[in-house]
Design a protein around this motif. Structure first.
Motif, PDB file in Angstrom:
ATOM      1  N   LEU A  11       0.675  -1.279  -0.030  1.00 27.36           N
ATOM      2  CA  LEU A  11      -0.088   0.098  -0.027  1.00 27.36           C
ATOM      3  C   LEU A  11       0.818   1.287   0.048  1.00 27.36           C
ATOM      4  O   LEU A  11       0.447   2.164  -0.474  1.00 27.36           O
ATOM      5  CB  LEU A  11      -0.904   0.109   1.193  1.00 27.36           C
ATOM      6  N   ALA A  22      -6.337  -0.646  -3.393  1.00 25.10           N
ATOM      7  CA  ALA A  22      -6.126  -1.497  -2.300  1.00 25.10           C
ATOM      8  C   ALA A  22      -6.745  -2.937  -2.694  1.00 25.10           C
ATOM      9  O   ALA A  22      -6.115  -3.960  -2.332  1.00 25.10           O
ATOM     10  CB  ALA A  22      -6.812  -0.818  -1.183  1.00 25.10           C
ATOM     11  N   THR A  54     -11.419  -1.827   3.626  1.00 27.37           N
ATOM     12  CA  THR A  54     -11.294  -0.315   3.117  1.00 27.37           C
ATOM     13  C   THR A  54     -12.357   0.551   3.240  1.00 27.37           C
ATOM     14  O   THR A  54     -13.498  -0.109   3.087  1.00 27.37           O
ATOM     15  CB  THR A  54     -10.633  -0.333   1.604  1.00 27.37           C
TER      16      THR A  54
END
Length: 162
Positions: A11, A22, A54
Motif C-alpha cells: 500500500l 487496495a 477499506t
C-alpha cells in the motif's frame, strides 16, 4: 502479522491510495474477499485470521484497516472482566509494535503525536507518519457491546483543494 506488513509495504507504493488499488493489492497478496463490495469494489478481506477492509470517505480520505486481534463479548453479551480484556489487548499491541518498527517500513516512519480524539477513541495507541499518510496501531472498542480489537490502519488524508 507478516500478512499485514506485506500489505502495508504494498500500500505504501500505491499513490494515491484508493479502494480500487487496495482491492487489487489484497487480491495480489492472496487475501480472500468477504463479499462486501461497495460501488463495485471489494472492501472486506481476510487472511491468516486477520480481517482487512477499506473505507472511502466523502471527504476523499481513504483508510485501509486490519483487525489483527479480536476479543468478542461472552455469551451473556458482555465481558466478565473488561479490564482484563483491555490489558490482554494492550499486551497484544505491545507485541506487535516491534514488528512494525523493525519492518521494512521502519526507515519511512516518523513518530506522530496523539490527539485528544485518539485518547477518546483508543484504549492504547501508537501513531506514525508514513510517506504523508497516518499509520495507527491501537486497541479499540467502539461501543460497550462490541468486541475489543487491536487494529492497524493506514489512512491517506483527503486531498487539499487549492
Amino acid at each position: 502479522m507478516a500478512a499485514v506488513n506485506a500489505m502495508l509495504e504494498e500500500l505504501r507504493g500505491l499513490v494515491p491510495l484508493t479502494p480500487e488499488g487496495a482491492a487489487a493489492r489484497f487480491a495480489a497478496q492472496e487475501w480472500t474477499p468477504r463479499g462486501k463490495p461497495r460501488n463495485g469494489v471489494e472492501t472486506s478481506w481476510h487472511k491468516d485470521g486477520i480481517r482487512g477492509w477499506t473505507q472511502a470517505f466523502s471527504s476523499g480520505a481513504v483508510r485501509v484497516s486490519f483487525a489483527v486481534w479480536i476479543r468478542d463479548v461472552d455469551e451473556s453479551g458482555y465481558f466478565d472482566d473488561l479490564d482484563s480484556v483491555y490489558e490482554e489487548g494492550e499486551g497484544v499491541l505491545a507485541g506487535l509494535l516491534p514488528e512494525i518498527e523493525q519492518s521494512p517500513l521502519a526507515d519511512h516512519l516518523t513518530e506522530a503525536e496523539q490527539s485528544a480524539a485518539d485518547k477518546d477513541e483508543f484504549i492504547a495507541v501508537r501513531k506514525w507518519i508514513l510517506d504523508g499518510r497516518m499509520l495507527t496501531a491501537g486497541v479499540v472498542q467502539q461501543d460497550t457491546d462490541l468486541p475489543v480489537m487491536v487494529v492497524i490502519a493506514l489512512e491517506e488524508p483527503a486531498p487539499v483543494s487549492g
